[in-house]
Design a protein around this motif. Structure first.
Motif: not given
Ligand SMILES: Cc1cc2nc3c(=O)[nH]c(=O)nc-3n(C[C@H](O)[C@H](O)[C@H](O)COP(=O)(O)OP(=O)(O)OC[C@H]3O[C@@H](n4cnc5c(N)ncnc54)[C@H](O)[C@@H]3O)c2cc1C
Length: 96
Positions: A14-19, A35-40, A70-75
């Motif tokens: 769902g779109a409203l699930v928190k990262n 996915l879990s690693l990328a979010l964290n 140099s920064m992680p970005c999920n997108k």
């Protein structure tokens, strides 16, 4: 909109699930660990506890985190990020 459901083809998120909720979800950690690693890897714990999956996806690419490589970005695509030098077996690149 704030639920994570297992469906026959994978997960419906769902779109409203928190990262942070998604990153710590049992099924995500077991079957979608990247996915879990990328979010964290994104933002801080406080931000992850407030940010939603929908908001993260819809956030404009003008965000400074997207352009600061140099920064992680999920997108940002792993293909654009270049070789990952921190692999235990040496640098590794994702092939197209
Ligand atoms: C200090 C800081 C550090 C950060 N670091 C990172 C990082 O390292 N990696 C990373 O990927 N991101 C990072 N971010 C970005 C952060 O992840 C996003 O700002 C956050 O995920 C956006 O989610 P939100 O729920 O707050 O969305 P909002 O900011 O509320 O919304 C963002 C956009 O999405 C739209 N939107 C929101 N919800 C929906 C919905 N359900 N349906 C349709 N449109 C919607 C809004 O209208 C808006 O245009 C950082 C942000 C900050 C402030």
């Amino acid at each position: 909109m704030a639920t994570i459901e297992e469906i026959s083809t994978g997960l419906r998120i769902g779109a409203l699930v928190k990262n942070s909720t998604l990153a710590e979800h049992e099924v995500v950690k077991k079957h979608f660990p990247l996915l879990s690693l990328a979010l964290n890897a994104g933002a801080s714990a406080q931000l992850r506890n407030m940010a939603t999956v929908g908001g993260n996806m819809m956030q404009r690419t003008r965000c400074s985190y997207f352009y600061e490589t140099s920064m992680p970005c999920n997108k940002r695509s792993p293909l654009e990020a270049g070789p990952d030098k921190n692999q235990p077996t040496g640098p590794r690149a994702v092939e197209r």
